[in-house]
Design an enzyme around this catalytic site. Sequence first.
Site, PDB file in Angstrom:
ATOM      1  N   LYS A   1      -1.601  15.878  -7.662  1.00  0.00           N
ATOM      2  CA  LYS A   1      -2.877  15.578  -6.979  1.00  0.00           C
ATOM      3  C   LYS A   1      -3.687  16.817  -6.658  1.00  0.00           C
ATOM      4  O   LYS A   1      -4.917  16.774  -6.690  1.00  0.00           O
ATOM      5  CB  LYS A   1      -2.604  14.755  -5.742  1.00  0.00           C
TER       6      LYS A   1
ATOM      7  N   GLY B   1       0.472   5.305  -2.302  1.00  0.00           N
ATOM      8  CA  GLY B   1       0.070   5.366  -0.897  1.00  0.00           C
ATOM      9  C   GLY B   1       1.127   5.961   0.024  1.00  0.00           C
ATOM     10  O   GLY B   1       0.976   5.909   1.243  1.00  0.00           O
TER      11      GLY B   1
ATOM     12  N   LYS C   1     -10.520  15.583   4.579  1.00  0.00           N
ATOM     13  CA  LYS C   1     -11.267  14.821   5.582  1.00  0.00           C
ATOM     14  C   LYS C   1     -10.855  13.362   5.460  1.00  0.00           C
ATOM     15  O   LYS C   1     -10.765  12.821   4.353  1.00  0.00           O
ATOM     16  CB  LYS C   1     -12.762  14.982   5.276  1.00  0.00           C
TER      17      LYS C   1
ATOM     18  N   HIS D   1      -2.491  -0.344   0.455  1.00  0.00           N
ATOM     19  CA  HIS D   1      -2.970   0.432  -0.690  1.00  0.00           C
ATOM     20  C   HIS D   1      -2.769  -0.283  -2.026  1.00  0.00           C
ATOM     21  O   HIS D   1      -2.931   0.323  -3.082  1.00  0.00           O
ATOM     22  CB  HIS D   1      -2.321   1.820  -0.738  1.00  0.00           C
TER      23      HIS D   1
ATOM     24  N   LYS E   1      -4.165  -3.100  -4.548  1.00  0.00           N
ATOM     25  CA  LYS E   1      -5.393  -3.863  -4.759  1.00  0.00           C
ATOM     26  C   LYS E   1      -5.080  -5.355  -4.860  1.00  0.00           C
ATOM     27  O   LYS E   1      -4.059  -5.733  -5.429  1.00  0.00           O
ATOM     28  CB  LYS E   1      -6.077  -3.395  -6.048  1.00  0.00           C
TER      29      LYS E   1
ATOM     30  N   ASN F   1      -6.417   7.994 -12.863  1.00  0.00           N
ATOM     31  CA  ASN F   1      -5.304   7.331 -13.540  1.00  0.00           C
ATOM     32  C   ASN F   1      -5.514   7.448 -15.039  1.00  0.00           C
ATOM     33  O   ASN F   1      -6.579   7.120 -15.556  1.00  0.00           O
ATOM     34  CB  ASN F   1      -5.215   5.862 -13.125  1.00  0.00           C
TER      35      ASN F   1
ATOM     36  N   ARG G   1      -4.469   5.891 -17.705  1.00  0.00           N
ATOM     37  CA  ARG G   1      -3.935   4.716 -18.402  1.00  0.00           C
ATOM     38  C   ARG G   1      -4.895   3.548 -18.225  1.00  0.00           C
ATOM     39  O   ARG G   1      -5.877   3.668 -17.504  1.00  0.00           O
ATOM     40  CB  ARG G   1      -2.591   4.346 -17.766  1.00  0.00           C
TER      41      ARG G   1
ATOM     42  N   VAL H   1      -4.679  -2.423 -14.155  1.00  0.00           N
ATOM     43  CA  VAL H   1      -4.467  -3.871 -14.001  1.00  0.00           C
ATOM     44  C   VAL H   1      -5.821  -4.595 -14.047  1.00  0.00           C
ATOM     45  O   VAL H   1      -5.960  -5.647 -14.680  1.00  0.00           O
ATOM     46  CB  VAL H   1      -3.776  -4.176 -12.645  1.00  0.00           C
TER      47      VAL H   1
HETATM   48  P1  ADP Z   1      -1.855   7.177  -4.017  1.00  0.00           P
HETATM   49  O1  ADP Z   1      -1.788   7.901  -5.313  1.00  0.00           O
HETATM   50  O2  ADP Z   1      -0.630   7.383  -3.177  1.00  0.00           O
HETATM   51  O3  ADP Z   1      -2.259   5.745  -4.162  1.00  0.00           O
HETATM   52  P2  ADP Z   1      -4.598   7.970  -3.247  1.00  0.00           P
HETATM   53  O4  ADP Z   1      -5.037   9.367  -3.123  1.00  0.00           O
HETATM   54  O5  ADP Z   1      -5.074   7.180  -4.419  1.00  0.00           O
HETATM   55  O6  ADP Z   1      -2.996   7.928  -3.151  1.00  0.00           O
HETATM   56  O7  ADP Z   1      -4.987   7.217  -1.941  1.00  0.00           O
HETATM   57  C1  ADP Z   1      -4.541   5.880  -1.688  1.00  0.00           C
HETATM   58  C2  ADP Z   1      -5.341   5.258  -0.588  1.00  0.00           C
HETATM   59  O8  ADP Z   1      -5.224   6.008   0.619  1.00  0.00           O
HETATM   60  C3  ADP Z   1      -6.833   5.192  -0.837  1.00  0.00           C
HETATM   61  O9  ADP Z   1      -7.192   4.067  -1.633  1.00  0.00           O
HETATM   62  C4  ADP Z   1      -7.361   5.094   0.575  1.00  0.00           C
HETATM   63  O10 ADP Z   1      -7.143   3.772   1.055  1.00  0.00           O
HETATM   64  C5  ADP Z   1      -6.438   6.015   1.353  1.00  0.00           C
HETATM   65  N1  ADP Z   1      -6.992   7.386   1.393  1.00  0.00           N
HETATM   66  C6  ADP Z   1      -6.702   8.410   0.560  1.00  0.00           C
HETATM   67  N2  ADP Z   1      -7.409   9.517   0.865  1.00  0.00           N
HETATM   68  C7  ADP Z   1      -8.189   9.187   1.929  1.00  0.00           C
HETATM   69  C8  ADP Z   1      -9.176   9.879   2.726  1.00  0.00           C
HETATM   70  N3  ADP Z   1      -9.489  11.145   2.488  1.00  0.00           N
HETATM   71  N4  ADP Z   1      -9.773   9.199   3.724  1.00  0.00           N
HETATM   72  C9  ADP Z   1      -9.464   7.909   3.981  1.00  0.00           C
HETATM   73  N5  ADP Z   1      -8.550   7.204   3.282  1.00  0.00           N
HETATM   74  C10 ADP Z   1      -7.916   7.815   2.275  1.00  0.00           C
END
Ligand code: ADP
Length: 447
Positions: A116, A165, A201, A235, A237, A289, A291, A294
């Site tokens: 990440k 998540g 943030k 987290h 969908k 992502n 790939r 879904v």
């Molecule tokens: P993962 O790969 O674990 O799914 P993500 O970076 O895609 O992690 O983040 C998953 C979820 O976490 C996001 O869809 C959102 O709901 C929450 N999230 C991630 N970063 C933030 C942020 N900076 N502020 C608020 N919510 C966040």
Amino acid sequence: MFQKILIANRGEIALRVLRACKELGIQTVVVHSTADSDAMHVRLADESVCIGPPPSRESYLNIHQIVAACEITGADAVHPGYGFLSENAKFADILAAHNITFIGPSGDHIRIMGDKIEAKRTAKRLGIPVVPGSDGAISDDKEAKRVAAEIGYPVIIKASAGGGGRGMKVAHTEADLEVALQTAKSEAGAAFGDDAVYIEKYLEKPRHIEVQVFGDGAGRGVHFGERDCSLQRRHQKVWEEANSPALNAEERSRIGDICAKAIADLGYSGAGTIEFLYENGEFYFIEMNTRLQVEHPVTEAITGIDLVHEQIRVASGGGLSVRQEDIKFTGHAIECRINAEDPRTFTPSPGTITHFHTPGGLGIRVDSGVYSGYKIPPYYDSLIGKLIVHGRNRVECMMRLRRALDEFVVDGIKTTLPLFRDLVGNPDIANGDYDIHWLEKYLAKGE
Ligand code: ADP
């Protein structure tokens, strides 16, 4: 073009890919565990190879067995679907070493986006807007405090190796920060074997908006518009739409063009999704992502383009079939993920489906691998099907969705269909007025 594609997945996506191969006149091989001998895609494939017992690590994640199945059957390409090995760079590399095409990007691109911190750095370099935060991993409390004070509270601590998540902690004040940092680090270490974390943030009421992109691997990139996947639980969908009810045409083409250019500059090959949080008119990259997703059918519904055909075409060296100006958005589409779960507690509900009747008519698509009499094995993800509805506009789409949900019958197990019947009648949903916390709040109220 490929002669024979091996599908390294199961369930609805295996059938989805199989259908695309059939349409293109490509022979199909499916691999399956002993728990999936009765699956629809196994019945419909030209050839099938049993690669192991039910646990995924011994079958769907067993690279050695899958490569052996390719060699035995003479498959010249592998479609990984989503999940399982679809974002495994080592798998892509091993296939390449065996002269088998991985239908997806290069191992190197998978690797960059799988980390990440590296992904965020790459996104920033490519001109994609990112969430303000630390420039890389945080080394100690002092640095964490400095960065947090700079960007302002609340902040979120995230694992570099994160996924699903996990390993994320929010700190609302400096007093929370130390504990949040320690907890995030130890959770990340335990879950991913890597305790690197970074800070960004924390956005309080964002929507989740993602852009579907495609690269030809030779410097061309296009976008297929966005999907709004803000309705989530833990987290995950639950309901997805294209286009987002929150964006106007100007915002759509602005973010789409940024993403398409980034994909071109990266020299990316195949399908990808660039995920953003969206708040107050601004986009903030969270991850990419590498790939098929879904929820790709909502994009197919509004563009009329088969994204799996496109993946196969690009992987075989045929390039993209469309230019950006050929991609037009027509109407509105919504997808409901139907899981074999209790609609309130979300406890998995495997078992035998005694009766399965899908809705039909104009604008309705059901992607599912199950049928009446099918026994859902308890070992895998609980997704049993997706209902995708298309209408000329969002109002028509919602009317059609309500009707389709009424027609859908799944007996013998519990499913999340009743949740969607509730949601479709909710005024916030009708107005498209929801953020990423809406569904959890709604479920907590127990309405
Ligand atoms: P993962 O790969 O674990 O799914 P993500 O970076 O895609 O992690 O983040 C998953 C979820 O976490 C996001 O869809 C959102 O709901 C929450 N999230 C991630 N970063 C933030 C942020 N900076 N502020 C608020 N919510 C966040």
